[in-house]
Design an enzyme around this catalytic site. Structure first.
Site, PDB file in Angstrom:
ATOM      1  N   CYS A  77       1.496 -14.023  10.938  1.00 22.21           N
ATOM      2  CA  CYS A  77       2.839 -14.563  10.712  1.00 22.21           C
ATOM      3  C   CYS A  77       3.875 -13.614  11.300  1.00 22.21           C
ATOM      4  O   CYS A  77       3.789 -12.397  11.096  1.00 22.21           O
ATOM      5  CB  CYS A  77       3.119 -14.687   9.220  1.00 22.21           C
ATOM      6  N   TYR A 111      -3.993 -20.073   0.277  1.00 19.31           N
ATOM      7  CA  TYR A 111      -3.189 -21.220   0.692  1.00 19.31           C
ATOM      8  C   TYR A 111      -3.924 -22.504   0.300  1.00 19.31           C
ATOM      9  O   TYR A 111      -4.996 -22.465  -0.307  1.00 19.31           O
ATOM     10  CB  TYR A 111      -2.842 -21.106   2.189  1.00 19.31           C
TER      11      TYR A 111
HETATM   12  C1  LIG Z   1       1.827  -9.224   9.866  1.00 16.73           C
HETATM   13  C2  LIG Z   1       0.583  -9.972   9.458  1.00 16.73           C
HETATM   14  C3  LIG Z   1       0.619 -11.356   9.384  1.00 16.73           C
HETATM   15  C4  LIG Z   1      -0.535 -12.078   9.048  1.00 16.73           C
HETATM   16  N1  LIG Z   1      -0.515 -13.443   9.084  1.00 16.73           N
HETATM   17  C5  LIG Z   1      -1.666 -14.143   8.967  1.00 16.73           C
HETATM   18  C6  LIG Z   1      -1.715 -15.530   9.239  1.00 16.73           C
HETATM   19  O1  LIG Z   1      -0.723 -16.149   9.653  1.00 16.73           O
HETATM   20  N2  LIG Z   1      -2.899 -16.174   9.064  1.00 16.73           N
HETATM   21  C7  LIG Z   1      -4.030 -15.507   8.651  1.00 16.73           C
HETATM   22  O2  LIG Z   1      -5.083 -16.133   8.506  1.00 16.73           O
HETATM   23  N3  LIG Z   1      -4.014 -14.182   8.425  1.00 16.73           N
HETATM   24  C8  LIG Z   1      -2.880 -13.487   8.609  1.00 16.73           C
HETATM   25  N4  LIG Z   1      -2.892 -12.126   8.472  1.00 16.73           N
HETATM   26  C9  LIG Z   1      -4.166 -11.439   8.210  1.00 16.73           C
HETATM   27  C10 LIG Z   1      -4.801 -10.975   9.517  1.00 16.73           C
HETATM   28  O3  LIG Z   1      -5.126 -12.068  10.362  1.00 16.73           O
HETATM   29  C11 LIG Z   1      -6.059 -10.148   9.251  1.00 16.73           C
HETATM   30  O4  LIG Z   1      -7.012 -10.956   8.625  1.00 16.73           O
HETATM   31  C12 LIG Z   1      -5.795  -8.922   8.383  1.00 16.73           C
HETATM   32  O5  LIG Z   1      -4.593  -8.272   8.767  1.00 16.73           O
HETATM   33  C13 LIG Z   1      -6.954  -7.922   8.464  1.00 16.73           C
HETATM   34  O6  LIG Z   1      -7.157  -7.521   9.802  1.00 16.73           O
HETATM   35  P1  LIG Z   1      -6.614  -6.083  10.368  1.00 16.73           P
HETATM   36  O7  LIG Z   1      -7.210  -5.032   9.483  1.00 16.73           O
HETATM   37  O8  LIG Z   1      -7.116  -6.027  11.798  1.00 16.73           O
HETATM   38  O9  LIG Z   1      -5.121  -6.093  10.275  1.00 16.73           O
HETATM   39  C14 LIG Z   1      -1.740 -11.388   8.755  1.00 16.73           C
HETATM   40  C15 LIG Z   1      -1.749  -9.999   8.810  1.00 16.73           C
HETATM   41  C16 LIG Z   1      -0.623  -9.292   9.178  1.00 16.73           C
HETATM   42  C17 LIG Z   1      -0.689  -7.783   9.281  1.00 16.73           C
END
Ligand SMILES: Cc1cc2nc3c(=O)[nH]c(=O)nc-3n(C[C@H](O)[C@H](O)[C@H](O)COP(=O)(O)O)c2cc1C
Length: 383
Positions: free
Chosen positions: A34, A189
């Protein structure tokens, strides 16, 4: 890791992977994130530059953030949406740009359910004031937490309306030029709240054992799969567990994934949690990878691993060890839009850089970045 297996591992992360008729140039995915930067769901230059940079950065597949199928399906007023053709037309330059840089554009479609109508995180993530909020939809009228608005239990008309919204958004995703579609069934969600016994207490066809709790999400999968072109892949993001006693278990998610596969889902992207407050989620290491591994092995469906994957070698070995088919990177990509190209360099490959950036290229040697010893003519570019 033997050096032979290490070489294999590295090659696998960087090797193309085909889903249906779509070839991803490598197995590195920009996870949906997001941006809270849209107005009325419309994308703008922020989305073009943000998503476009990650395509320039070499990721094989670039997902949009959770994109709402209706205004009431948004988490915040800043979410992207796809509830009109105008939204689709505004997304087309973004998908064109991503494609023109050799990446594949993907969209995550979502409905926020009982976690909707919130302020943006940097505005405090509180509930919207009454005059700006919308009514929330859920399987059962249980608020996410104390102080949160109580959602309305969806009637059968309400369920039909939301299925139709997913179908229309899917048609518009085709119009907008997306090539991979992911249904958001994670993070508390709407669709996750149907899957979880903590948020779904229904006694009709849409609640009860895991198969019944999956009924509404599966109806969405069936409707979307028959609308989304057969040659394009459909992914699903699950929260594989709820991290709470009495919640969704990995065994449930394996069963759900088996059925999803029989409904034409091509990959399960394995996240976890966020359906209830005060869950017991660990953090700080790739703790979700075992879910991707078990679902891949026991449901016999391709999986995506996500969460705390920061290091190229770690990403490579997740695939080489057979734990997943794709690696999704979120915060690492926020930190560094060129994560994928740097990963390739760190694994000893000579990644292609856009011609315009060729002279910036440094190389990784003996554990450290070195100024490039290569002249412009020796650096591989996409030209
Ligand atoms: C700023 C931000 C926005 C996110 N928005 C979504 C989203 O729109 N849909 C979703 O499934 N996960 C969303 N996530 C979760 C990420 O897709 C991911 O699953 C989570 O950050 C863990 O991965 P990472 O350790 O590489 O950040 C968001 C994470 C962050 C940091």
């Amino acid at each position: 890791m033997t050096s032979e297996r290490c070489a294999d591992a590295e090659a696998l992360l960087l090797r193309p992977r085909i889903f249906r008729e779509i070839e991803l140039p490598n197995r590195i995915v920009v996870a949906p994130m997001c941006q809270y930067s849209a107005e009325n769901g419309m994308p703008n230059n922020w989305h073009l530059v943000h998503l476009g940079s990650r395509a320039v950065g070499g990721a094989g597949l670039v997902f949009t953030e959770a994109t709402a199928v209706s205004p009431e399906g948004r988490i915040t007023p800043g979410d992207l949406g796809l509830w009109s053709d105008e939204h689709a037309h505004a997304m087309k330059p973004i998908t064109d740009f991503i494609s023109s840089h050799g990446s594949v554009p993907g969209i995550q479609l979502a409905h926020a359910g009982r976690r909707g109508a919130r302020k943006k995180p940097w505005d405090g993530n509180l509930g919207l004031p009454k005059e700006e909020a919308w009514s929330l939809a859920a399987p059962t009228a249980i608020a996410f937490d104390e102080g949160w608005s109580t959602p309305e239990e969806l009637s059968s008309d309400g369920l039909e309306r939301i299925i139709e919204q997913f179908v229309l958004a899917t048609k518009r995703a085709v119009l907008a030029g997306f090539k991979v579609l992911e249904l958001h069934m994670a993070h508390g969600y709407l669709l996750h709240s149907f899957l979880s016994p903590l948020s779904n207490h229904r006694r009709d066809a849409f609640g009860g054992d895991v198969r019944k709790r999956a009924e509404f999400p599966l109806r969405i999968v069936a409707a979307v799969r028959s609308t989304w072109p057969q040659d394009l892949p459909l992914f699903v993001r699950l929260s594989a567990v709820d991290w709470m006693a009495g919640g969704l278990t990995i065994e449930d998610s394996i069963e759900i994934s088996k059925i999803m596969k029989s409904f034409g889902v091509d990959l399960v992207d394995c996240s976890s949690g966020f359906n209830v407050p005060r869950e017991k989620m660990p953090a700080g290491h790739p703790f979700q990878v075992p879910f991707a591994a078990r679902i891949r092995r026991e449901a016999e469906i391709p999986t995506g691993a996500v969460g705390f994957i920061l290091d190229a070698k770690e990403a490579a070995s997740i695939l080489a060890d057979g734990h997943a088919d794709l690696v999704f990177v979120a915060r690492g990509m926020l930190h560094n839009p060129y994560w994928a190209r740097h990963a390739a360099a760190a694994l000893g490959a000579n990644p292609r850089w856009p011609t315009q950036y060729a002279r910036s290229v440094r190389h990784f040697h003996d554990g450290a970045w070195q100024p490039t010893a290569l002249g412009p003519g020796q650096i591989r570019t996409s030209a």
